[in-house]
Design a protein around this motif. Structure first.
Motif, mmCIF file in Angstrom:
data_model
loop_
_atom_site.group_PDB
_atom_site.id
_atom_site.type_symbol
_atom_site.label_atom_id
_atom_site.label_comp_id
_atom_site.label_asym_id
_atom_site.label_seq_id
_atom_site.Cartn_x
_atom_site.Cartn_y
_atom_site.Cartn_z
ATOM 1 N N LEU A 1 36.536 66.065 -34.213
ATOM 2 C CA LEU A 1 37.353 67.219 -34.575
ATOM 3 C C LEU A 1 37.814 67.894 -33.296
ATOM 4 N N VAL B 1 31.805 65.204 -36.233
ATOM 5 C CA VAL B 1 31.402 65.205 -37.640
ATOM 6 C C VAL B 1 30.669 63.897 -37.881
ATOM 7 N N GLN B 2 29.361 63.968 -38.170
ATOM 8 C CA GLN B 2 28.575 62.752 -38.283
ATOM 9 C C GLN B 2 27.939 62.637 -39.657
ATOM 10 N N SER B 3 27.982 61.425 -40.205
ATOM 11 C CA SER B 3 27.255 61.092 -41.420
ATOM 12 C C SER B 3 26.304 59.950 -41.071
ATOM 13 N N PHE C 1 39.423 69.068 -44.679
ATOM 14 C CA PHE C 1 39.385 70.086 -43.630
ATOM 15 C C PHE C 1 40.536 71.072 -43.797
ATOM 16 N N PHE D 1 31.196 69.435 -41.775
ATOM 17 C CA PHE D 1 31.997 70.004 -40.689
ATOM 18 C C PHE D 1 31.263 71.080 -39.890
ATOM 19 N N ALA E 1 30.228 70.340 -36.157
ATOM 20 C CA ALA E 1 31.432 70.031 -35.385
ATOM 21 C C ALA E 1 32.273 71.275 -35.149
#
Length: 380
Positions: free
Chosen positions: A34, A48-50, A65, A100, A103
């Motif tokens: 981002l 932004v991490q999954s 977003f 989000f 981030a």
């Protein structure tokens, strides 16, 4: 600086090793960059991490977003957003549809620091320029050979403190791994263990005693039991002797405050949410509770680690993320250093945007070879 635009770039790639703990494992990376664009054209960067499931396609990330986050960001001053205190109520007391939060804090603070021409750690009030790091393998699923190779390399780079994952159903396996660690890094190393909530309080007491009887002095025991068992954590503090109880990783700011007030942690574990880390760090300093910086994406947490007086340790886990940025943080002789560039010190690599961008979701089999972990690649 006024925020006038944003960019989101989706990445998906293979890890160079399986990482995980007693509860989870993963071998790929799902992350989006981002960038909040300021009125002078500079950008604040956040990630932004999954961890376990793919992020949606890039167009959907942008759509979410745009609808959920952007109305509260567009046209705002980055400094005002960084310091703003809000009180969610009712239906607003919820997380975003996509992760989000971290981030956004990283990007806002990055842009704010750039607007005043300061490194973020200096803007946050740091009086030190380096913090001691410990090598963390995220190693539960590695075979014994890969486990020893990783930590032996860390020792060769100057690390003197090491954290391994424990919590196997058979304590003998955990003790075996401690034996292997001692062979790889020597008998004088500082050793931490992380059970990721695998045990009950009584199991934790027994297992710690078995580790000691096997000849292993444990500096800290991290998240040994369930996160909200404050009575159990307090009991462990009272019975663990010289071993410190490190907890709080899985709790939000309110939970961390409750943990401190309940006396459930010798050390408080925090991560990469800049505003949240600073707020709970101030409370920890008031209560004289040491803070440790756990894994944050690309070690951006070094900025808060340098700024908070109670922080003596930062986690470094040899994850293959360095190709995403123009330059990562300096790591030398077991210390990580703040960068002097304005902002938090990380800039998205244009080469990575071109080569590693993945707008659509790929099957695991289609990811191809993993980008190398730069520091481990240098070892070869």
């Amino acid at each position: 600086m006024q925020i006038v635009d944003f960019r989101i770039t989706r990445f998906q790639f293979a890890r160079d090793r399986v990482i995980g703990d007693s509860q989870v494992r993963t071998d790929d990376v799902h992350v989006a960059a981002l960038e909040l664009v300021g009125s002078d054209g500079s950008a604040g960067l956040g990630f932004v991490q999954s961890l376990f499931f793919p992020l949606p396609e890039e167009a959907e990330i942008i759509r979410v977003f745009q609808s959920e986050v952007w109305p509260g960001v567009e046209g705002q001053q980055s400094g005002a957003l960084a310091h703003r205190v809000t009180r969610p109520r009712g239906g607003t007391a919820r997380r975003y549809t996509l992760p989000f939060e971290e981030a956004l804090q990283q990007a806002v603070w990055d842009l704010f620091a750039k607007s005043v021409g300061l490194p973020l750690w200096r803007l946050l009030g740091a009086r030190k320029q380096k913090v001691r790091a410990y090598a963390s393998g995220l190693d539960f699923h590695l075979d014994d050979g890969a486990f020893q190779d990783l930590f032996a390399h860390a020792a060769s780079e100057g690390f003197t403190a090491f954290k391994i994952k424990v919590g196997h159903p058979e304590i003998e396996r955990d003790i075996h791994r401690l034996d292997l660690l001692k062979q790889a890094v020597g008998p004088d190393a500082t050793v931490m263990v992380d059970a990721n909530e695998a045990w009950s309080p009584k199991q934790a007491i027994l297992n710690l005693e078995l580790m000691r009887k096997a000849g292993h002095e444990i500096f800290w025991l991290e998240d040994p039991i369930q996160r909200n068992d404050f009575d159990g954590l307090r009991l462990l503090r009272q019975t663990a002797g010289r071993t410190l109880i490190n907890s709080g990783e899985y709790l939000d700011v309110s939970g961390k405050r409750a943990l401190i007030e309940a006396g459930g942690a010798d050390m408080l574990n925090v991560h990469g949410h800049v505003t949240d880390v600073m707020r709970i760090g101030w409370l920890a300093a008031e209560k004289v509770v040491p803070v440790t910086l756990g894994n944050s994406f690309l070690e951006v947490g070094v900025n808060m680690a340098l700024a908070l007086p109670e922080v003596e340790w930062l986690e470094y886990s040899y994850q293959n993320f360095d190709h995403l940025v123009e330059e990562s943080y300096r790591l030398e002789d077991g210390y990580i250093y703040g960068r002097e560039a304005p902002g938090h010190g990380l800039v998205l690599s244009e080469e990575a945007r071109h080569v590693w961008r993945r707008p659509a979701i790929l099957d695991r089999a289609d990811l191809g070879a993993a980008p190398p972990q730069v520091r481990l690649a240098r070892a070869g």
